[in-house]
Design an enzyme around this catalytic site. Structure first.
Site, PDB file in Angstrom:
ATOM      1  N   CYS A  63      -5.193  25.169   1.828  1.00 26.32           N
ATOM      2  CA  CYS A  63      -6.177  25.372   3.210  1.00 26.32           C
ATOM      3  C   CYS A  63      -5.895  26.373   4.245  1.00 26.32           C
ATOM      4  N   CYS A 108     -16.935  22.721   2.955  1.00 22.29           N
ATOM      5  CA  CYS A 108     -15.883  23.156   2.471  1.00 22.29           C
ATOM      6  C   CYS A 108     -15.740  23.869   1.942  1.00 22.29           C
ATOM      7  N   ASP A 139      -9.659   2.393  -5.799  1.00 17.24           N
ATOM      8  CA  ASP A 139     -10.597   2.309  -4.205  1.00 17.24           C
ATOM      9  C   ASP A 139      -9.391   0.937  -3.562  1.00 17.24           C
ATOM     10  N   CYS A 183     -17.506  17.021   7.137  1.00 15.85           N
ATOM     11  CA  CYS A 183     -16.422  17.173   6.781  1.00 15.85           C
ATOM     12  C   CYS A 183     -15.567  18.060   5.593  1.00 15.85           C
ATOM     13  N   ARG A 201       0.412  -1.401  -0.237  1.00 19.21           N
ATOM     14  CA  ARG A 201       0.215   0.127  -0.102  1.00 19.21           C
ATOM     15  C   ARG A 201       0.698   1.103  -0.044  1.00 19.21           C
ATOM     16  N   ASP A 221     -21.277  13.282   5.512  1.00 17.47           N
ATOM     17  CA  ASP A 221     -20.294  13.718   4.533  1.00 17.47           C
ATOM     18  C   ASP A 221     -19.797  16.014   4.952  1.00 17.47           C
ATOM     19  N   CYS A 226     -13.351  21.956   8.033  1.00 17.50           N
ATOM     20  CA  CYS A 226     -13.630  20.177   8.406  1.00 17.50           C
ATOM     21  C   CYS A 226     -13.530  19.780   9.832  1.00 17.50           C
ATOM     22  N   LEU A 280     -11.373   8.590  -6.686  1.00 21.11           N
ATOM     23  CA  LEU A 280     -10.087   9.191  -7.818  1.00 21.11           C
ATOM     24  C   LEU A 280     -10.116   7.015  -8.057  1.00 21.11           C
TER      25      LEU A 280
HETATM   26  C1  B12 Z   1      -9.678   3.387   4.462  1.00 27.92           C
HETATM   27  C2  B12 Z   1     -10.635   3.968   3.273  1.00 27.92           C
HETATM   28  C3  B12 Z   1     -11.438   5.181   4.288  1.00 27.92           C
HETATM   29  C4  B12 Z   1     -12.008   5.220   5.729  1.00 27.92           C
HETATM   30  C5  B12 Z   1     -10.307   5.655   6.806  1.00 27.92           C
HETATM   31  C6  B12 Z   1     -10.227   6.950   5.585  1.00 27.92           C
HETATM   32  C7  B12 Z   1      -8.683   7.928   5.896  1.00 27.92           C
HETATM   33  N1  B12 Z   1      -9.045   9.090   5.910  1.00 27.92           N
HETATM   34  O1  B12 Z   1      -7.745   7.105   6.403  1.00 27.92           O
HETATM   35  C8  B12 Z   1     -13.087   5.394   6.282  1.00 27.92           C
HETATM   36  C9  B12 Z   1     -13.802   4.718   6.198  1.00 27.92           C
HETATM   37  C10 B12 Z   1     -12.698   6.138   7.895  1.00 27.92           C
HETATM   38  C11 B12 Z   1     -13.598   5.872   5.215  1.00 27.92           C
HETATM   39  C12 B12 Z   1     -14.470   7.136   5.155  1.00 27.92           C
HETATM   40  C13 B12 Z   1     -14.394   8.312   3.925  1.00 27.92           C
HETATM   41  N2  B12 Z   1     -14.456   7.638   2.021  1.00 27.92           N
HETATM   42 CO1  B12 Z   1     -12.584   6.553   1.630  1.00 27.92          CO
HETATM   43  N3  B12 Z   1     -11.270   5.269   1.763  1.00 27.92           N
HETATM   44  C14 B12 Z   1     -10.083   4.391   2.262  1.00 27.92           C
HETATM   45  C15 B12 Z   1      -9.119   4.186   1.199  1.00 27.92           C
HETATM   46  C16 B12 Z   1     -10.131   2.605   1.141  1.00 27.92           C
HETATM   47  C17 B12 Z   1      -8.009   4.239   1.848  1.00 27.92           C
HETATM   48  C18 B12 Z   1      -7.576   5.343   2.773  1.00 27.92           C
HETATM   49  C19 B12 Z   1      -6.373   5.684   3.297  1.00 27.92           C
HETATM   50  O2  B12 Z   1      -5.376   4.722   2.036  1.00 27.92           O
HETATM   51  N4  B12 Z   1      -5.946   5.437   4.880  1.00 27.92           N
HETATM   52  C20 B12 Z   1      -4.615   5.741   5.016  1.00 27.92           C
HETATM   53  C21 B12 Z   1      -4.267   6.370   5.576  1.00 27.92           C
HETATM   54  C22 B12 Z   1      -2.977   6.144   6.535  1.00 27.92           C
HETATM   55  O3  B12 Z   1      -4.087   8.025   4.703  1.00 27.92           O
HETATM   56  P1  B12 Z   1      -4.584   9.264   3.925  1.00 27.92           P
HETATM   57  O4  B12 Z   1      -5.872   8.619   4.936  1.00 27.92           O
HETATM   58  O5  B12 Z   1      -3.938   8.883   2.570  1.00 27.92           O
HETATM   59  O6  B12 Z   1      -4.126   9.905   5.252  1.00 27.92           O
HETATM   60  C23 B12 Z   1      -2.925  10.964   5.046  1.00 27.92           C
HETATM   61  C24 B12 Z   1      -2.556  11.963   6.450  1.00 27.92           C
HETATM   62  O7  B12 Z   1      -3.496  11.277   7.303  1.00 27.92           O
HETATM   63  C25 B12 Z   1      -1.612  12.809   5.747  1.00 27.92           C
HETATM   64  N5  B12 Z   1      -1.204  12.817   6.677  1.00 27.92           N
HETATM   65  C26 B12 Z   1      -0.587  12.729   8.579  1.00 27.92           C
HETATM   66  N6  B12 Z   1      -0.308  13.259   8.686  1.00 27.92           N
HETATM   67  C27 B12 Z   1       0.138  14.436   7.950  1.00 27.92           C
HETATM   68  C28 B12 Z   1       0.561  15.774   8.717  1.00 27.92           C
HETATM   69  C29 B12 Z   1       0.530  17.156   7.050  1.00 27.92           C
HETATM   70  C30 B12 Z   1       1.697  18.304   7.161  1.00 27.92           C
HETATM   71  C31 B12 Z   1      -0.132  16.719   5.969  1.00 27.92           C
HETATM   72  C32 B12 Z   1      -0.190  17.175   4.604  1.00 27.92           C
HETATM   73  C33 B12 Z   1      -0.792  14.731   5.701  1.00 27.92           C
HETATM   74  C34 B12 Z   1      -0.174  14.044   6.629  1.00 27.92           C
HETATM   75  O8  B12 Z   1      -0.111  11.340   5.811  1.00 27.92           O
HETATM   76  C35 B12 Z   1      -1.291   9.956   5.578  1.00 27.92           C
HETATM   77  C36 B12 Z   1      -0.865   9.557   4.166  1.00 27.92           C
HETATM   78  O9  B12 Z   1      -0.833  10.679   2.785  1.00 27.92           O
HETATM   79  C37 B12 Z   1      -9.229   5.170  -0.187  1.00 27.92           C
HETATM   80  C38 B12 Z   1      -9.038   4.099  -1.124  1.00 27.92           C
HETATM   81  C39 B12 Z   1      -7.788   3.728  -1.420  1.00 27.92           C
HETATM   82  N7  B12 Z   1      -7.376   2.603  -2.157  1.00 27.92           N
HETATM   83  O10 B12 Z   1      -7.086   4.869  -0.925  1.00 27.92           O
HETATM   84  C40 B12 Z   1     -10.951   5.154   0.337  1.00 27.92           C
HETATM   85  C41 B12 Z   1     -11.324   7.064   0.314  1.00 27.92           C
HETATM   86  C42 B12 Z   1     -10.395   7.939   0.562  1.00 27.92           C
HETATM   87  N8  B12 Z   1     -12.320   7.090   0.156  1.00 27.92           N
HETATM   88  C43 B12 Z   1     -12.825   8.230   0.097  1.00 27.92           C
HETATM   89  C44 B12 Z   1     -14.302   8.286   0.287  1.00 27.92           C
HETATM   90  C45 B12 Z   1     -15.402   8.664  -0.390  1.00 27.92           C
HETATM   91  C46 B12 Z   1     -14.583   8.580   1.518  1.00 27.92           C
HETATM   92  C47 B12 Z   1     -16.166   9.090   2.547  1.00 27.92           C
HETATM   93  C48 B12 Z   1     -15.945  10.703   1.833  1.00 27.92           C
HETATM   94  C49 B12 Z   1     -17.382   8.199   2.432  1.00 27.92           C
HETATM   95  C50 B12 Z   1     -18.331   8.898   2.813  1.00 27.92           C
HETATM   96  N9  B12 Z   1     -18.566   9.932   2.150  1.00 27.92           N
HETATM   97  O11 B12 Z   1     -18.972   8.161   4.118  1.00 27.92           O
HETATM   98  C51 B12 Z   1     -15.794   9.213   3.092  1.00 27.92           C
HETATM   99  C52 B12 Z   1     -14.946  10.542   4.065  1.00 27.92           C
HETATM  100  C53 B12 Z   1     -14.195  10.562   5.689  1.00 27.92           C
HETATM  101  C54 B12 Z   1     -13.209  11.061   5.785  1.00 27.92           C
HETATM  102  N10 B12 Z   1     -12.615  12.754   6.651  1.00 27.92           N
HETATM  103  O12 B12 Z   1     -11.504  10.672   5.202  1.00 27.92           O
HETATM  104  C55 B12 Z   1     -12.810   8.553  -1.407  1.00 27.92           C
HETATM  105  C56 B12 Z   1     -11.889   9.948  -1.240  1.00 27.92           C
HETATM  106  C57 B12 Z   1     -12.071  10.928  -2.635  1.00 27.92           C
HETATM  107  C58 B12 Z   1     -11.052  11.650  -2.399  1.00 27.92           C
HETATM  108  N11 B12 Z   1     -11.488  13.026  -3.058  1.00 27.92           N
HETATM  109  O13 B12 Z   1     -10.250  12.594  -1.709  1.00 27.92           O
HETATM  110  C59 B12 Z   1     -11.594   7.283  -1.653  1.00 27.92           C
HETATM  111  C60 B12 Z   1      -9.861   7.926  -2.637  1.00 27.92           C
HETATM  112  C61 B12 Z   1     -11.941   6.478  -3.001  1.00 27.92           C
HETATM  113  C62 B12 Z   1     -11.919   6.312  -3.696  1.00 27.92           C
HETATM  114  N12 B12 Z   1     -10.974   5.467  -5.064  1.00 27.92           N
HETATM  115  O14 B12 Z   1     -12.740   8.344  -4.400  1.00 27.92           O
HETATM  116  N13 B12 Z   1     -12.703   6.053   3.821  1.00 27.92           N
HETATM  117  S1  SF4 Z   2     -12.217  22.942   5.121  1.00 30.50           S
HETATM  118 FE1  SF4 Z   2     -11.284  22.105   3.014  1.00 30.50          FE
HETATM  119  S2  SF4 Z   2      -9.818  24.601   2.937  1.00 30.50           S
HETATM  120 FE2  SF4 Z   2     -11.626  23.879   5.344  1.00 30.50          FE
HETATM  121  S3  SF4 Z   2      -9.142  23.398   6.097  1.00 30.50           S
HETATM  122 FE3  SF4 Z   2     -10.832  21.345   5.849  1.00 30.50          FE
HETATM  123  S4  SF4 Z   2      -9.898  20.952   3.468  1.00 30.50           S
HETATM  124 FE4  SF4 Z   2      -9.063  22.126   4.046  1.00 30.50          FE
HETATM  125  S1  SF4 Z   3     -16.769  11.680   7.302  1.00 33.82           S
HETATM  126 FE1  SF4 Z   3     -18.496  12.564   9.297  1.00 33.82          FE
HETATM  127  S2  SF4 Z   3     -17.524  11.691  10.946  1.00 33.82           S
HETATM  128 FE2  SF4 Z   3     -15.869  10.891   9.844  1.00 33.82          FE
HETATM  129  S3  SF4 Z   3     -14.578  12.657   9.861  1.00 33.82           S
HETATM  130 FE3  SF4 Z   3     -15.927  13.897   8.245  1.00 33.82          FE
HETATM  131  S4  SF4 Z   3     -17.275  14.745   9.818  1.00 33.82           S
HETATM  132 FE4  SF4 Z   3     -16.373  13.563  10.845  1.00 33.82          FE
END
Ligand code: B12
Ligand code: SF4
Ligand code: SF4
Length: 379
Positions: free
Chosen positions: A190, A250, A136, A246, A61, A244, A196, A171
């Protein structure tokens, strides 16, 4: 990079747009250097909850070259699913269940996968290269890769945010053995905004850019198979599938045009249906109603668990008659949440509470445990 690689890329981009993709950019497999440590930290802290599959292939991953050693370029694609209305408006209608925008139409996995295969097939033939497509479910970190390619940046809600499409981009990716000229990443826009982070009803962000999935309603209502912990049930309000908030708050969404892909639009069956209708669903009618949508993935029992929580939060005593029969449901998840919903709907009525207690008495230990818990925590 040769002229012919640039020409291939131009053709690919034109074809992607013809197929309905709203954004397309290229990056390289070594472009997400910070991701492995961030993923490791996320897993170390247990932020993935019981999504064990995230841990299972963490090396692959975090590093696309471990997933496929021959990959030279990663083509990242986005397709808009921007809604016509603000999904948070529905929080004012507690008798209806809110289904998050991504799940209201045809399953995006199917739509994107079909188009990615078409695009990748044509590209492979022109480039004489190998390709693999992902949406995904594969061990690919789509958001960091999309940010590295410049489709947008990862916002404080961890989502990929785009200046043109706001939060509403699905994506997908094409991995290829062909070398293509990479694009520049998009800087973080941001700024000092924290909308959010503060909008989250369950405080799921321990810090900006970090999500604890165990507190996120999207995780709890869709991925989590057990009981939803009591502390999250009232904050869940009428969100019955995902969340939705957060995304919806935005400010970058104001530039988003409504989705072009008509199949993402809400169907009548998923357009935030009345709870009293949903409480009647059994396995067969659930499958019939939600065929082809992402909702079918949770199965009926988890879905009704969520609907019962919304019923408990609705304040609508007319729902009591629909909830009572679920005290005898075959699923322990459903029975326990029926107890919770009845308790919430009759909190000022001792007579009704006792009657429901009597009704529930005959049922299994799950219901009894839930009832004891209710009484210990009754306010
Ligand atoms: C597991 C997963 C979930 C989990 C965990 C989400 C998470 N944020 O980890 C759950 C079930 C909660 C979830 C929810 C949702 N998901 Co989802 N999910 C995934 C999945 C399968 C993997 C994500 C992942 O790798 N997470 C692991 C963490 C470690 O990675 P990350 O989220 O990128 O975290 C980063 C930040 O924490 C960052 N970070 C940490 N510290 C710092 C500090 C700084 C300064 C910075 C810049 C960054 C940073 O580094 C990490 C790595 O880049 C992806 C698909 C995929 N294969 O990528 C879809 C995906 C992310 N999901 C998606 C969607 C649409 C959703 C929801 C909106 C669905 C809904 N409406 O209910 C919600 C949104 C919730 C949210 N705010 O995240 C879309 C997002 C599209 C987009 N535009 O981003 C994806 C990409 C699927 C797709 N193919 O479209 N999801
Ligand atoms: S609401 Fe949008 S612009 Fe504001 S902090 Fe969150 S992701 Fe960034
Ligand atoms: S999807 Fe809803 S519950 Fe999950 S982080 Fe965003 S606002 Fe919070």
């Amino acid at each position: 990079m040769t002229d012919s690689a640039q020409k291939l890329k131009d053709k690919l981009f034109a074809h992607a747009r013809e197929l309905g993709f709203d954004a397309v950019r290229v990056t390289t497999p070594d472009a997400i250097a910070a991701a492995p440590e961030r993923l490791a930290e996320y897993l170390r802290k247990g932020h993935h909850g019981d999504m064990g599959w995230m841990e299972a292939h963490a090396d692959r991953r975090a590093n696309p070259l471990q997933l496929w050693p021959d990959v030279q370029s990663i083509i990242m694609l986005g397709m808009s699913y921007a809604p016509d209305e603000n999904p948070m408006d529905l929080l004012d209608e507690p008798d209806r269940g809110i289904i998050s925008v991504y799940a209201r139409g045809k399953d995006y996995h199917d739509i994107l996968k079909g188009k990615l295969k078409q695009l990748a097939g044509a590209f492979a033939a022109q480039a004489g290269a190998d390709v693999k497509v992902f949406v995904d479910t594969a061990p690919v970190m789509e958001k960091p890769l999309a940010a590295a390619a410049g489709l947008g940046w990862q916002g404080k809600n961890t989502m990929l945010v785009s200046r043109q499409h706001g939060s509403w981009l699905f994506l997908g990716s094409i991995f290829t053995s062909a070398p293509l000229p990479p694009d520049e990443p998009e800087p973080d826009h941001c700024g000092s905004c924290r909308r959010c982070v503060t909008a989250c009803p369950t405080s799921a962000f321990p810090a900006p850019y970090q999500l604890d999935a165990r507190r996120c309603l999207a995780y709890l209502s869709i991925e989590h198979k057990g009981h939803i912990p009591a502390e999250f049930r009232r904050p869940m309000a009428n969100r019955i599938f995902g969340c939705d908030d957060c995304l919806a708050v935005c400010p970058w969404n104001k530039f988003a045009q409504s989705a072009r892909e008509a199949r993402f639009a809400a169907r009548a069956e998923t357009d935030n249906p009345p709870l009293d209708e949903l409480l009647l669903l059994d396995d067969a009618t659930f499958r019939l109603r939600f065929a082809g949508t992402p909702i079918k993935r949770t199965g009926r029992d988890r879905f009704i668990r969520n609907v019962l929580i919304a019923a408990g939060n609705s304040g609508d005593r007319n729902l009591i008659a629909r909830v009572e029969p679920l005290l005898g449901d075959a699923s322990p998840l459903v029975r326990a949440m029926a107890v919770w919903a009845l308790r919430e709907l009759t909190r000022d009525d001792v007579g009704e509470t006792l009657r429901h207690r009597h009704l529930a008495r005959e049922h299994d230990s799950d219901v009894r445990a839930e009832w004891r818990h209710m009484e210990e925590h009754a306010q």
